[in-house]
Write a protein that holds these residues in place. Structure first.
Motif, PDB file in Angstrom:
ATOM      1  N   SER A  91       0.787  -1.281  -0.133  1.00 46.50           N
ATOM      2  CA  SER A  91       0.155   0.164  -0.059  1.00 46.50           C
ATOM      3  C   SER A  91       0.892   1.291   0.149  1.00 46.50           C
ATOM      4  O   SER A  91       0.474   2.328   0.441  1.00 46.50           O
ATOM      5  N   VAL A 107      -3.840  -6.025   2.059  1.00 42.98           N
ATOM      6  CA  VAL A 107      -5.124  -5.705   1.625  1.00 42.98           C
ATOM      7  C   VAL A 107      -5.180  -6.750   0.387  1.00 42.98           C
ATOM      8  O   VAL A 107      -4.158  -6.423  -0.675  1.00 42.98           O
ATOM      9  N   SER A 160      -5.953  -4.842  -3.877  1.00 41.08           N
ATOM     10  CA  SER A 160      -6.196  -3.430  -3.706  1.00 41.08           C
ATOM     11  C   SER A 160      -5.752  -2.737  -4.957  1.00 41.08           C
ATOM     12  O   SER A 160      -4.785  -2.871  -5.668  1.00 41.08           O
ATOM     13  N   TYR A 212      -6.123   3.558  -2.990  1.00 41.29           N
ATOM     14  CA  TYR A 212      -6.914   4.045  -2.011  1.00 41.29           C
ATOM     15  C   TYR A 212      -7.036   5.462  -1.961  1.00 41.29           C
ATOM     16  O   TYR A 212      -6.060   6.290  -2.178  1.00 41.29           O
ATOM     17  N   PRO A 259     -14.005 -10.977   2.609  1.00 42.00           N
ATOM     18  CA  PRO A 259     -14.479  -9.487   2.997  1.00 42.00           C
ATOM     19  C   PRO A 259     -15.641  -9.657   3.858  1.00 42.00           C
ATOM     20  O   PRO A 259     -16.721 -10.675   3.694  1.00 42.00           O
ATOM     21  N   LYS A 285     -17.119  -2.755   1.410  1.00 38.84           N
ATOM     22  CA  LYS A 285     -15.975  -2.679   1.130  1.00 38.84           C
ATOM     23  C   LYS A 285     -15.139  -1.363   1.300  1.00 38.84           C
ATOM     24  O   LYS A 285     -15.742  -0.527   0.955  1.00 38.84           O
ATOM     25  N   ARG A 287     -12.200  -0.257   0.203  1.00 40.09           N
ATOM     26  CA  ARG A 287     -11.298  -0.033  -0.773  1.00 40.09           C
ATOM     27  C   ARG A 287     -11.743  -0.537  -2.053  1.00 40.09           C
ATOM     28  O   ARG A 287     -12.010  -1.693  -2.229  1.00 40.09           O
ATOM     29  N   TYR A 312     -10.928  -4.339  -3.341  1.00 44.91           N
ATOM     30  CA  TYR A 312     -10.744  -5.278  -2.131  1.00 44.91           C
ATOM     31  C   TYR A 312     -11.452  -6.651  -2.329  1.00 44.91           C
ATOM     32  O   TYR A 312     -12.599  -6.513  -2.564  1.00 44.91           O
ATOM     33  N   LEU A 351      -8.783  -9.851   3.463  1.00 46.76           N
ATOM     34  CA  LEU A 351      -7.545  -9.337   3.919  1.00 46.76           C
ATOM     35  C   LEU A 351      -6.636 -10.480   3.908  1.00 46.76           C
ATOM     36  O   LEU A 351      -7.111 -11.708   4.056  1.00 46.76           O
TER      37      LEU A 351
END
Ligand SMILES: C[S@@+](CC[C@H](N)C(=O)[O-])C[C@H]1O[C@@H](n2cnc3c(N)ncnc32)[C@H](O)[C@@H]1O
Length: 250
Positions: free
Chosen positions: A151, A181, A184, A187, A222, A226, A228, A231, A234
């Motif tokens: 990220s 994540v 992803s 973000y 998930p 949600k 992001r 996504y 995790l």
């Protein structure tokens, strides 16, 4: 392609990041905290003897709290000056919304018996401004890195380099927990866009397996909103830093 060095990390808005991600405890974070707590309890660390490291703490106190009973001090290694300023205020007496996460940790005796976690975090935390890419080698006994390696850049090689730097900063045999994540696409925080590498479970395993022993990579489906783009869940990698170049995952 945004590299880590292309971004203005000092403009990162910690209050907005907290409001979006941590104002109330998400159910997927609850699962992440539970798994991290149970792994550190299972790892059998000598209580309060070790030195812990959380990389890219930003404005998330859960990883540091998860290490707290096991560490005589916890280094919060963060790059962004705005996040450092937030940490300096928050660590001194953290806000009430972190109590929900502490409540999950305190279901386990080692945490419950700690006493006042606010006082202990203020006493044990050491805030350091620095980059993941500049961590010293083989320094800490226990480590966490949540939502950082994937990220902070769109460049796959920088994701791999961040994972390697985190693992290298821990001593051989040190237990660690690292969260990512899955998939992803980046973000936004306070209207500013931040980059990500869309990692999968296999990519996380591949980045860590040669550096660690007893690696597990758990996927958390998930749950709830949600938070992001992209996504799909995790990922939590747990294990120990390899003593001799790492072993195959179990
Ligand atoms: C997505 S946030 C994750 C924050 C927090 N760990 C969490 O669990 O929510 C990414 C964090 O990495 C930090 N960061 C960006 N570049 C970094 C670097 N080169 N070294 C260390 N941290 C960095 C950012 O300032 C931010 O705090």
């Amino acid at each position: 392609m945004h590299r880590n060095a292309d971004m203005d990390w000092d403009a990162f808005d910690p209050a907005q990041y907290v409001a979006h991600n941590y104002a109330s405890l998400r159910r997927d974070d609850q699962r992440l905290i539970t798994l991290t707590r149970d792994w550190f309890a299972f790892a059998g660390l000598p209580t309060a003897a070790a030195r812990g490291l959380d990389v890219g703490t930003g404005s998330n106190l859960y990883p540091a709290l998860a290490m707290l009973p096991h560490c005589r001090d916890v280094t919060l290694w963060e790059y962004s000056r705005s996040n450092i300023a937030w940490l300096e205020t928050e660590v001194a007496a953290y806000s009430r919304h972190w109590d929900a996460g502490w409540g999950v940790l305190a279901e386990s005796p080692g945490y419950r018996d700690l006493g006042d976690p606010r006082f202990e975090l203020a006493r044990r935390a050491r805030i350091v401004q620095g980059s993941v890419y500049g961590l010293p080698a083989a320094t800490w006994d226990l480590g966490t890195m949540f939502f950082v390696a994937e990220s902070i850049s769109q460049v796959f090689g920088e994701f791999r380099a961040a994972v390697t730097a985190f693992a290298s900063a821990l001593k051989p045999g040190a237990p660690f927990a690292a969260a990512f994540v899955e998939n992803s696409e980046g973000y936004a925080v306070a209207g500013k866009s931040y980059p990500a590498v869309a990692v999968t479970r296999a990519m996380v395993r591949d980045a860590l397996v040669g550096l660690t022993d007893g690696l597990t990579v758990e996927r958390i489906e998930p749950i709830g909103e949600k938070f992001r783009d992209g996504y799909t869940g995790l990922l939590l990698a747990c294990g120990r830093i390899g003593r001799e170049g790492g072993a195959e995952p179990c």
